[in-house]
Motif scaffolding. Structure first.
Motif, short mmCIF file in Angstrom:
data_model
loop_
_atom_site.label_atom_id
_atom_site.label_comp_id
_atom_site.label_asym_id
_atom_site.label_seq_id
_atom_site.Cartn_x
_atom_site.Cartn_y
_atom_site.Cartn_z
N ASP A 105 85.67 54.46 32.93
CA ASP A 105 84.93 54.37 34.18
C ASP A 105 83.60 55.09 34.08
OD1 ASP A 105 87.08 52.98 35.27
OD2 ASP A 105 87.96 54.78 36.19
N LEU A 106 83.59 56.22 33.37
CA LEU A 106 82.34 56.95 33.18
C LEU A 106 81.35 56.17 32.34
CD1 LEU A 106 83.46 60.66 32.56
CD2 LEU A 106 82.24 59.73 34.54
N ILE A 107 81.83 55.51 31.31
CA ILE A 107 80.93 54.73 30.45
C ILE A 107 80.23 53.65 31.27
CG2 ILE A 107 80.82 53.13 28.50
CD1 ILE A 107 83.10 54.72 27.21
N ALA A 108 80.99 52.96 32.12
CA ALA A 108 80.39 51.93 32.97
C ALA A 108 79.40 52.54 33.94
CB ALA A 108 81.49 51.17 33.72
N PHE A 109 79.73 53.71 34.47
CA PHE A 109 78.85 54.39 35.42
C PHE A 109 77.56 54.83 34.75
CE2 PHE A 109 77.58 58.56 37.26
CZ PHE A 109 77.15 58.12 38.49
N ILE A 110 77.63 55.18 33.48
CA ILE A 110 76.46 55.68 32.75
C ILE A 110 75.57 54.55 32.26
CG2 ILE A 110 75.74 56.90 30.64
CD1 ILE A 110 78.32 58.62 31.02
N THR A 111 76.16 53.54 31.65
CA THR A 111 75.38 52.53 30.94
C THR A 111 75.28 51.19 31.67
OG1 THR A 111 77.29 51.73 29.68
CG2 THR A 111 76.05 53.56 28.74
N GLY A 112 76.04 51.00 32.72
CA GLY A 112 76.08 49.71 33.38
C GLY A 112 74.85 49.42 34.21
N SER A 113 74.80 48.19 34.73
CA SER A 113 73.71 47.81 35.63
C SER A 113 73.71 48.73 36.84
CB SER A 113 73.90 46.35 36.06
OG SER A 113 72.89 45.97 36.97
N ASN A 114 72.54 49.25 37.19
CA ASN A 114 72.40 50.23 38.27
C ASN A 114 73.16 51.51 38.00
OD1 ASN A 114 70.72 48.62 39.97
ND2 ASN A 114 72.53 47.45 40.58
N GLY A 115 73.39 51.79 36.72
CA GLY A 115 74.11 52.99 36.33
C GLY A 115 73.18 54.19 36.23
N LEU A 116 73.75 55.27 35.77
CA LEU A 116 73.04 56.54 35.72
C LEU A 116 71.75 56.46 34.91
CD1 LEU A 116 73.17 59.60 36.41
CD2 LEU A 116 74.51 59.89 34.32
N ILE A 117 71.81 55.86 33.73
CA ILE A 117 70.63 55.78 32.87
C ILE A 117 69.57 54.89 33.49
CG2 ILE A 117 69.80 54.93 30.63
CD1 ILE A 117 72.41 55.94 29.40
N GLU A 118 69.96 53.73 33.96
CA GLU A 118 68.99 52.80 34.55
C GLU A 118 68.35 53.37 35.80
OE1 GLU A 118 69.29 48.54 36.82
OE2 GLU A 118 70.21 48.65 34.82
N ASN A 119 69.16 53.94 36.68
CA ASN A 119 68.63 54.43 37.95
C ASN A 119 67.70 55.62 37.79
OD1 ASN A 119 69.87 52.50 39.53
ND2 ASN A 119 71.64 53.76 40.02
N ASN A 120 67.90 56.41 36.74
CA ASN A 120 67.03 57.55 36.50
C ASN A 120 65.82 57.22 35.63
OD1 ASN A 120 68.19 60.27 37.63
ND2 ASN A 120 69.96 59.12 36.91
N GLY A 121 65.75 55.98 35.15
CA GLY A 121 64.63 55.59 34.29
C GLY A 121 64.69 56.21 32.92
N TRP A 122 65.88 56.60 32.49
CA TRP A 122 66.04 57.18 31.16
C TRP A 122 66.13 56.09 30.10
CZ3 TRP A 122 70.64 60.68 33.02
CH2 TRP A 122 70.13 61.71 33.82
N THR A 123 65.87 56.46 28.87
CA THR A 123 66.01 55.56 27.73
C THR A 123 67.24 55.96 26.94
OG1 THR A 123 63.61 55.22 27.56
CG2 THR A 123 64.94 54.74 25.60
#
Length: 204
Positions: A105-123
């Protein structure tokens, strides 16, 4: 086993925005260094169980700690006291999601669409599992390496303890890695989780 419960009716959501993960100013319970003590070595100890937070860690006196609880889980933020430089935006953020028993569940939250990485603009610069000797922690399973357009570097560590998924965000100015890591390693090397207060759950 004493589970950690948070009422959905009285707590807010953990919100991640900007280049550093921040908490909303309302709707959360927070405490700041209420449960710290000085160890013989001169380090400070965050005693989360004293606040019903299942996290303990040591940290240097150049840092401060804030704990929060919400309907999504509990978070503990280790940040630097004002330095007047880029370390002011650095952090070690421990997050224990509520009502979850699967690191998937964490992996999806981190890397998924609208996830942690995408929403923060991280690479996302890469991910590693079982090949990260710099994170020799009993709870550790996988790390995502990240960078930002503000010349920050970092890692998102995930793992599990006593059936509780764990997410730890480490974010720091790339040009100040030598100043950041001794303090961050103090936190990470001592980070422990109270099994008697796990898993984190919510109640209506």
């Amino acid at each position: 086993m004493q589970k950690l419960l948070f009422s959905l009716a009285t707590t807010g959501l953990l919100i991640f925005s900007g280049t550093a993960c921040t908490m909303p100013g309302t709707g959360t319970e927070s405490t700041e260094t209420d449960s710290e003590s000085t160890t013989p070595s001169g380090l400070l100890t965050y005693d989360g169980p004293a606040e019903n937070i299942p996290v303990t860690a040591q940290y240097p006196n150049t840092m401060e700690v804030m704990a929060t609880g919400s309907s999504e889980g509990v978070g503990v933020f280790f940040t630097f006291q004002p330095q007047g430089n880029a370390l002011d935006d650095a952090e070690v953020h421990v997050f224990l999601p509520a009502n979850s028993s699967d690191t998937g569940d964490l992996i999806a939250f981190i890397t998924g669409s609208n996830g942690l990485i995408e929403n923060n603009g991280w690479t996302l610069d890469g991910s590693r599992a079982d090949t990260a000797p710099e994170f020799p922690y009993p709870w550790f399973e996988m790390v995502f390496d990240i960078s930002t357009d503000q010349e920050q570097a970092g890692h998102i560590l995930i793992g599990q303890s006593a059936g509780q998924p764990i997410q730890v965000i480490v974010l720091y100015p790339a040009e100040m890695a030598d100043e950041f890591w001794p303090a961050a390693n103090t936190v990470l090397d001592s980070l422990a989780f109270d099994a008697d207060r796990l898993p984190v759950t919510t109640s209506e």
